[in-house]
Design an enzyme around this catalytic site. Sequence first.
Site, PDB file in Angstrom:
ATOM      1  N   CYS A 117     -45.538 -53.368  31.994  1.00 48.54           N
ATOM      2  CA  CYS A 117     -46.264 -53.165  30.736  1.00 48.54           C
ATOM      3  C   CYS A 117     -46.172 -51.699  30.304  1.00 48.54           C
ATOM      4  O   CYS A 117     -46.493 -50.796  31.070  1.00 48.54           O
ATOM      5  CB  CYS A 117     -47.725 -53.573  30.898  1.00 48.54           C
ATOM      6  SG  CYS A 117     -48.663 -53.369  29.371  1.00 48.54           S
ATOM      7  N   ARG A 242     -41.493 -62.595  23.015  1.00 46.11           N
ATOM      8  CA  ARG A 242     -41.865 -62.560  21.592  1.00 46.11           C
ATOM      9  C   ARG A 242     -41.209 -63.678  20.774  1.00 46.11           C
ATOM     10  O   ARG A 242     -41.690 -64.023  19.708  1.00 46.11           O
ATOM     11  CB  ARG A 242     -41.522 -61.188  21.006  1.00 46.11           C
ATOM     12  CG  ARG A 242     -42.419 -60.062  21.557  1.00 46.11           C
ATOM     13  CD  ARG A 242     -41.923 -58.695  21.137  1.00 46.11           C
ATOM     14  NE  ARG A 242     -40.582 -58.434  21.628  1.00 46.11           N
ATOM     15  CZ  ARG A 242     -39.660 -57.721  20.995  1.00 46.11           C
ATOM     16  NH1 ARG A 242     -39.940 -57.169  19.832  1.00 46.11           N
ATOM     17  NH2 ARG A 242     -38.465 -57.532  21.512  1.00 46.11           N
TER      18      ARG A 242
END
Length: 341
Positions: A117, A242
């Site tokens: 992340c 995504r």
Amino acid sequence: MPNSHFSPELKTKLSTPLKIGSVEVNSRVLQSPLSGVTDMVFRRLVRRYAPDSMMYTEMVHASGLAHVKELPKVMDVDVNERPISIQLFDCRPDFLAQAAQKAVAEGADTIDINMGCPVNKVTRKGGGSSLLRQPEVAEAIVKEVVGAVDIPVTVKTRIGWDDAEITIIDFAKRMQDVGAQMITIHGRTRAQGYNGNARWEWIAQVKEVLDIPVIANGDIFSVESAIKCLEITGADGVMCSRGTLGYPFLVGEIDYFLKTGEKLSPPTTIQRLECAKEHLRALWEYKGNRGIYQARKHMAWYAKGFEGAAELRQQFNQVETVLEGEKLINLAIENLMIGNG
């Protein structure tokens, strides 16, 4: 559909189940953990089209689990949701080991540790991709978690901190050596965030030196991009991120192609909007008003690629009730039907 240039060896591998340590998954396509997205409602929609695929919970902060009241919220897993992985992040091996034990009790099939992340609030605390700069800490984490649970432990990371520090080959070897049973690599550095292209060639280099499964992540937006990525990397599978926003059909489309060699017809715009309506209502039923506010971004992701979509996205941002949202979607569907008539 481009002709696939899979080598016979890669073609055979991709048509067989994925083995993650002791866990066998009958799909080579995985749904990425996405913060604020991959809750139970979203996972159910993805799983409808990809029933065999591994799903991941939203990223769970290990120390947050010390507050037991948060447990049902962050590790909400349906008993029928299999296979499911709970993703954890932190920089303290003992906290992560305790959190992993709780995740096992909640029904996780594997524990995934987030070491990729790029968000500041995560990296500042020593979690996520900052672990790429602290390989000894990353090793200690995996070692401790592996020792604490009897299910496979996996790692998700990036290729490096920035262009001057692309350390993934050494890092991945270290993760394998301390007991990680699979590694997923997003082909960007931390500094890239989500900009530029995913550099799949680095994933190919890792695949050459590791024995455990390597999953390729980054820029998987279609069946075609998944094929290209697998051809370049030789990876053991792909993880969609995504590309599934407003399109929960993607994991299933890629999975179907890998299993059959055939491409499914994509959903029509109306089918996508019907899915958006179902998503909205399910979020409301699951989370109440909070679900409505969370649904706004999902609705905007669904509203793409048709006349009036931009205006619809703006209207979704103002939605306060499930009925308002349903009314907007029904009107959009009606207009599309008139237009197609």
